[in-house]
Design a protein around this motif. Structure first.
Motif, PDB file in Angstrom:
ATOM      1  N   ASN A 102       1.330  -1.423  -0.291  1.00 31.74           N
ATOM      2  CA  ASN A 102       0.452   0.282   0.062  1.00 31.74           C
ATOM      3  C   ASN A 102       0.748   1.556   0.057  1.00 31.74           C
ATOM      4  N   THR A 103       1.722   1.644   1.661  1.00 32.92           N
ATOM      5  CA  THR A 103       2.321   2.546   1.484  1.00 32.92           C
ATOM      6  C   THR A 103       3.304   2.730  -0.269  1.00 32.92           C
ATOM      7  N   LEU A 104       4.272   1.706  -1.054  1.00 35.75           N
ATOM      8  CA  LEU A 104       4.825   2.121  -1.723  1.00 35.75           C
ATOM      9  C   LEU A 104       3.794   2.261  -3.443  1.00 35.75           C
ATOM     10  N   SER A 105       3.135   1.415  -3.147  1.00 33.12           N
ATOM     11  CA  SER A 105       1.955   2.107  -4.215  1.00 33.12           C
ATOM     12  C   SER A 105       1.285   3.922  -4.571  1.00 33.12           C
ATOM     13  N   TYR A 106       1.095   3.629  -3.242  1.00 32.44           N
ATOM     14  CA  TYR A 106       1.115   5.223  -2.953  1.00 32.44           C
ATOM     15  C   TYR A 106       1.977   6.278  -3.825  1.00 32.44           C
ATOM     16  N   LEU A 107       3.289   6.222  -2.844  1.00 31.52           N
ATOM     17  CA  LEU A 107       4.127   6.874  -3.497  1.00 31.52           C
ATOM     18  C   LEU A 107       4.705   6.705  -4.381  1.00 31.52           C
TER      19      LEU A 107
END
Length: 175
Positions: A102-107
């Motif tokens: 989730n975090t890396l997709s967002y970033l």
């Protein structure tokens, strides 16, 4: 240390992997890259990795949160943003571990929206079995099973980050 069930990766094995990843990154890019470490966990990995990249680099950091305790909320909060303008830059996001994605997709999407020339992800560890969002990770140190790991920047309640190796935390510590 009695809280650590076993050592998954020794300091020597991690350093060797950082050399391999640094060589690959050096071959894959032509000019300057912006290396963005995700605080706090990526700091030891990023410190070792950038020494192995034979390119001009800029370093920056972001602090993002999606966890409460040991559980991901799925909501990303930016606690500290990058100071560099990413427009027209080759950005390499450096992460300690990819869990849900989730975090890396967002970033990745955020940097693309901000005009980055390219966004590439480099992670020391990945846990594919926990993935909720697929994210393209070009540089992976090690793939692991769903262990609760600490050391080399990874923590449990801010403890164990300073271990020079990656170990499996005993379940009795966090349950």
């Amino acid at each position: 240390m009695k809280e650590i069930e076993s050592v998954l990766f020794s300091e020597e094995v991690i350093e060797k992997k950082c050399c391999e990843l640094g060589e690959r990154i050096s071959r894959d890019f032509d000019g300057e890259v912006l290396v963005v470490g995700i605080l706090k966990g990526a700091v030891p990995f990023m410190s070792e990795l950038v020494k192995r990249i034979e390119l001009p680099i800029r370093m920056d950091f972001m602090d993002v949160s999606s966890y409460e305790g040991s559980v991901s909320t799925g909501k990303i909060k930016i606690l500290k943003d990058v100071e560099n303008d990413v427009r027209d830059k080759d950005v390499i996001i450096v992460e300690d571990i990819i869990d849900t994605g989730n975090t890396l997709s967002y970033l990745s999407e955020l940097f693309k929206l901000r005009g980055a020339k390219s966004v590439t992800i480099c992670s020391l560890l990945t846990k594919p079995s926990r993935r909720e969002k697929e994210v393209e990770v070009k540089y992976i140190g090690f793939e692991i099973e769903d262990y609760f790991v600490v050391g080399y920047g990874m923590d449990y309640n801010e403890k164990y980050r300073n271990l020079p190796y990656i170990g499996i935390l005993s379940e009795k510590v966090y349950k």
